[in-house]
Write an enzyme that holds these catalytic residues in place. Structure first.
Site, PDB file in Angstrom:
ATOM      1  N   HIS A 504       0.761  -0.985  -0.156  1.00  0.00           N
ATOM      2  CA  HIS A 504      -0.126   0.137   0.032  1.00  0.00           C
ATOM      3  C   HIS A 504       0.628   1.285  -0.062  1.00  0.00           C
ATOM      4  O   HIS A 504       0.624   2.317   0.673  1.00  0.00           O
ATOM      5  CB  HIS A 504      -0.836  -0.025   1.197  1.00  0.00           C
ATOM      6  N   TYR A 505       1.848   1.443  -0.584  1.00  0.00           N
ATOM      7  CA  TYR A 505       2.918   2.472  -0.789  1.00  0.00           C
ATOM      8  C   TYR A 505       2.163   3.621  -1.502  1.00  0.00           C
ATOM      9  O   TYR A 505       1.298   3.218  -2.498  1.00  0.00           O
ATOM     10  CB  TYR A 505       3.970   2.007  -1.275  1.00  0.00           C
TER      11      TYR A 505
END
Length: 569
Positions: A504-505
């Protein structure tokens, strides 16, 4: 910027919600949509003209292109291939197959952050949504308001996405036990399934590429294996640089140019993801002047905050061996805590066993046997070999994980080369800020209360405490942490040593720093960035629903602007 602890209390609250799943039928050979507008970039002319040129056919680029095609001529350039007919994308049971494929033609491209955590980025039409584990959840209404989005249009855009991708999964034993254990652990209330959805077919994955079914075929051209090298600008005689096209190369290395047609509202839109979008801006001459000069890139505009504010939500997981069989389940329940961590679970061998590329398998880089910077390929190979010798029964059980949402710790992205196919250097600085580390510790303590709850008792051995689980030795099938000889492993050390990614960067082109609230790049004309690189915090329990929504939302907004412009001519 206020600390996440206060932000979390104002935005999240404590709750348990069910997750909709991104699964269904289109991503299989027998359900290939046979898009007439999709072809290999080798067939593209040397020069072409469009109203909108979208770089990146990923989670946001596909819904954006489908929407804009309704009233404009759109070119969508995707560096990867088609997801259709690829069983490793189609079937969630093969979740990690694509992530473990390190070939140049893989739909995923592995990268390792400077922190040492192994991750992946999409290289396929549909982007990261082709690699997901099936989670779908909307952002909180407060997140929508904070982003400045119109709530009604956001809801309509979510619904537009959900008509294709979302359904409610059945809640079986393991997930139900985790849900009830969360309530006992004090994560309340139980909100049930909170978002509207439509039924789908369990077992297959839907991706953003499926949203191209909404496209007007005559208004859209999708080119695969088209790697964009730079955005082109007009500068002479102008007070602000004007984006007017792109250069890209096909799979044979042949160079092509695509230009914007004459028109006041025509634009280049970058939707290449949290790594790809800041990388392309820099390659095009937009970024920190000194950094671009070091790479001999001609400066178009000094934008020092391009590549800054990179974040990844750190994840830590505990495996609980079960005395009874468990079902194969995805993350269907999430505990949204008041301290800023999400508690989730996955069970069954497909998602916990190393033999079949599960979600927590070292085969895909999810290795916690050693601290991050020691996760070499040799260490990965050793973990795989060790785990392959274990009896199948050793993998009966599941994971409960916690992930820190919206970490206070941030990092940055820099170019390593001028080749757009190469990964840039990215640093996330996991747990650099003490607040993030404390949220991880509180998350692990919450997991302990779940394990010890009456609701979860069926799935645990009575003599196995949390400390026992955390100190399992290197030969254990999971929770493979570093040995801390003759010492108890502190929760702080556990968090640091076993940190993994949940992919989930975000960040690098954030609103207010690189783009404005309409996602227009600051200081230049006819250029926007629309994807997760613009986020300050990762929305929802999984961001991809909101990234897809944003593509649709901004497509509608841009078309409205276009219509208004045409009416004033």
């Amino acid at each position: 910027m206020m600390g996440f602890g206060r932000w979390a209390k104002s935005v999240l609250g404590a709750a348990i919600s069910g997750l909709l799943l991104l699964q269904c039928s289109l991503c299989s050979a027998q359900h290939d949509p046979n898009y007439t507008f999709m072809r290999n970039a080798t067939s593209a002319p040397a020069t072409s003209y469009y109203d909108y040129i979208i770089v990146g056919g990923g989670t946001s680029g596909c819904p954006l292109a489908a929407t804009l095609s309704q009233n404009a001529k759109v070119l969508l350039l995707e560096r990867g291939g088609s997801p259709y007919g690829n069983d490793n994308i189609t079937y969630l049971s093969a979740f990690g197959q694509a992530l473990s494929d390190l070939s140049p033609t893989s739909p995923s491209q592995r990268f390792i952050s400077e922190d040492g955590v192994i991750s992946a980025r999409g290289r396929v039409l549909g982007g990261g949504s082709c690699l997901n584990a099936g989670f779908y959840s909307r952002a909180a209404t407060s997140y929508v308001a904070g982003a400045g989005w119109d709530g009604r249009l956001a809801n309509q855009s979510y619904e537009w996405v959900e008509r294709v991708v979302a359904f409610q999964p059945p809640m079986l034993g393991w997930q139900s036990a985790v849900r009830d254990g969360l309530v006992e652990a004090g994560v309340v209330p139980d909100n049930g399934f909170t978002y509207d959805h439509l039924p789908g077919t369990k077992g297959r994955r839907h991706t953003a590429a499926d949203l191209l079914r909404y496209a007007r075929p005559s208004g859209l051209t999708v080119l695969l294996h088209a790697t964009v090298h730079k955005v082109l600008f007009r500068i002479k005689g102008r007070s602000r640089p004007l984006a007017h096209g792109v250069t890209f190369r096909d799979a044979s290395g042949v160079k092509h140019k695509a230009y914007l047609r004459n028109g006041r509202k025509n634009e280049v839109i970058i939707s290449a993801g949290a790594l790809g979008s800041p990388q392309l801006l820099m390659l095009s001459g937009l970024g920190p002047a000194s950094h671009l000069k070091a790479h001999n890139i001609t400066l178009v505009l000094d934008l020092p905050l391009v590549g800054q504010g990179m974040s990844d939500n750190p994840m830590n997981a505990v495996f609980i061996p079960s005395p009874v069989p468990v079902e194969v389940s995805l993350i269907q329940v999430v505990g949204i805590t008041s301290f800023g961590s999400y508690i989730e679970a996955a069970s069954g061998e497909n998602f916990s066993g190393p033999r079949d590329f599960g979600m927590f398998s070292p085969k895909i880089g999810q290795l916690s046997t050693v601290p991050p910077k020691q996760r070499t390929q040799e260490a990965i190979n050793k973990a795989i070999e060790t785990m392959s010798t274990l009896d199948q029964a050793a993998f009966n059980g599941g994971f409960i994980l916690e992930k820190v949402m919206g970490p206070v710790s941030t990092g940055h992205l820099e170019l390593l080369t001028r080749n757009p196919k190469d990964n840039p250097s990215v640093t996330f600085n996991y747990f650099q800020e003490p607040e993030d580390l404390q949220r991880c510790v509180e998350g692990i303590r919450t997991i302990e209360r779940i394990i010890e709850s009456d609701s979860f008792s069926k799935f645990r051995y009575d003599d196995m405490s949390l400390q026992t689980l955390l100190n399992l030795t290197y030969n254990s099938p999971v929770n493979l942490l570093p040995k801390h000889v003759n010492a108890s492993l502190s929760l702080e050390q556990f968090c640091k040593d076993t940190v993994m990614t949940i992919w989930h960067y975000h960040g690098g082109c954030q609103v207010g720093r690189v783009v404005d609230r309409d996602y227009k790049v600051l200081g230049v004309d006819a250029l926007r960035v629309i994807d997760g690189s613009t986020f300050n915090y990762s929305p929802g329990t999984n961001p991809q629903a909101t990234v897809m929504m944003l593509g649709r939302y901004m497509g509608v907004q841009i078309l409205s602007e276009r219509l208004a412009s045409e009416e004033t001519k």
